[in-house]
Design a protein around this motif. Structure first.
Motif, mmCIF file in Angstrom:
data_model
loop_
_atom_site.group_PDB
_atom_site.id
_atom_site.type_symbol
_atom_site.label_atom_id
_atom_site.label_comp_id
_atom_site.label_asym_id
_atom_site.label_seq_id
_atom_site.Cartn_x
_atom_site.Cartn_y
_atom_site.Cartn_z
ATOM 1 N N ALA A 167 0.833 -1.205 0.000
ATOM 2 C CA ALA A 167 0.000 0.000 0.000
ATOM 3 C C ALA A 167 0.865 1.251 0.000
ATOM 4 C CB ALA A 167 -0.929 -0.003 1.213
ATOM 5 N N HIS A 168 1.918 1.257 0.795
ATOM 6 C CA HIS A 168 2.789 2.426 0.843
ATOM 7 C C HIS A 168 3.627 2.564 -0.425
ATOM 8 C CE1 HIS A 168 1.555 2.714 5.016
ATOM 9 N NE2 HIS A 168 1.976 3.955 4.943
ATOM 10 N N ALA A 169 4.041 1.453 -1.018
ATOM 11 C CA ALA A 169 4.773 1.506 -2.284
ATOM 12 C C ALA A 169 3.899 2.114 -3.381
ATOM 13 C CB ALA A 169 5.248 0.113 -2.681
ATOM 14 N N ALA A 170 2.643 1.704 -3.436
ATOM 15 C CA ALA A 170 1.713 2.248 -4.436
ATOM 16 C C ALA A 170 1.489 3.737 -4.205
ATOM 17 C CB ALA A 170 0.386 1.489 -4.393
ATOM 18 N N LEU A 171 1.367 4.141 -2.963
ATOM 19 C CA LEU A 171 1.182 5.552 -2.642
ATOM 20 C C LEU A 171 2.394 6.377 -3.064
ATOM 21 C CD1 LEU A 171 -0.386 7.882 -1.334
ATOM 22 C CD2 LEU A 171 0.589 7.160 0.874
ATOM 23 N N MET A 172 3.588 5.893 -2.777
ATOM 24 C CA MET A 172 4.799 6.629 -3.142
ATOM 25 C C MET A 172 4.929 6.764 -4.658
ATOM 26 S SD MET A 172 6.034 7.614 -0.339
ATOM 27 C CE MET A 172 4.507 7.497 0.565
ATOM 28 N N GLU A 173 4.597 5.713 -5.384
ATOM 29 C CA GLU A 173 4.650 5.768 -6.855
ATOM 30 C C GLU A 173 3.633 6.773 -7.393
ATOM 31 O OE1 GLU A 173 6.756 4.469 -9.197
ATOM 32 O OE2 GLU A 173 7.908 3.988 -7.393
ATOM 33 N N ALA A 174 2.451 6.788 -6.818
ATOM 34 C CA ALA A 174 1.420 7.739 -7.256
ATOM 35 C C ALA A 174 1.848 9.170 -6.950
ATOM 36 C CB ALA A 174 0.087 7.421 -6.595
ATOM 37 N N ARG A 175 2.497 9.368 -5.807
ATOM 38 C CA ARG A 175 2.989 10.716 -5.484
ATOM 39 C C ARG A 175 4.060 11.166 -6.473
ATOM 40 N NH1 ARG A 175 3.418 10.503 1.151
ATOM 41 N NH2 ARG A 175 1.186 10.741 1.519
ATOM 42 N N LYS A 176 4.940 10.248 -6.854
ATOM 43 C CA LYS A 176 5.956 10.581 -7.864
ATOM 44 C C LYS A 176 5.297 10.950 -9.189
ATOM 45 C CE LYS A 176 9.604 7.472 -6.269
ATOM 46 N NZ LYS A 176 10.384 6.288 -6.652
ATOM 47 N N ALA A 177 4.308 10.163 -9.586
ATOM 48 C CA ALA A 177 3.604 10.424 -10.846
ATOM 49 C C ALA A 177 2.893 11.785 -10.788
ATOM 50 C CB ALA A 177 2.601 9.319 -11.139
ATOM 51 N N ALA A 178 2.296 12.097 -9.669
ATOM 52 C CA ALA A 178 1.599 13.376 -9.519
ATOM 53 C C ALA A 178 2.596 14.532 -9.564
ATOM 54 C CB ALA A 178 0.816 13.397 -8.215
ATOM 55 N N ALA A 179 3.737 14.353 -8.923
ATOM 56 C CA ALA A 179 4.762 15.413 -8.931
ATOM 57 C C ALA A 179 5.297 15.617 -10.346
ATOM 58 C CB ALA A 179 5.893 15.052 -7.978
ATOM 59 N N ALA A 180 5.508 14.521 -11.063
ATOM 60 C CA ALA A 180 5.998 14.612 -12.444
ATOM 61 C C ALA A 180 4.970 15.277 -13.353
ATOM 62 C CB ALA A 180 6.357 13.235 -12.963
#
Length: 64
Positions: free
Chosen positions: A48-61
């Motif tokens: 769950a935390h890995a998915a959240l971190m990836e989504a945050r990276k995608a949102a920042a990008a």
């Protein structure tokens, strides 16, 4: 995915990660009861935390 969809996805993933964290915390408080579930609950929390971190990276990008 547009900005609104990303925001909605982040909210859902954040809620899921928060729940997984609480599940892990609750399990730790109950130990040694249900010790057999440690790996299962920890893996769910990690995922769950890995998915959240990836989504945050995608949102920042996407916003850069």
């Amino acid at each position: 995915m547009d900005a609104e969809e990303l925001k909605t996805q982040l909210k859902k993933l954040n809620a899921k990660a928060t729940q997984a964290k609480m599940d892990l915390h609750d399990l730790s408080e109950e130990l040694p009861t249900n010790w057999e579930k440690i790996l299962e609950v920890a893996q769910r929390c990690h995922d769950a935390h890995a998915a959240l971190m990836e989504a945050r990276k995608a949102a920042a990008a996407a916003s850069a």
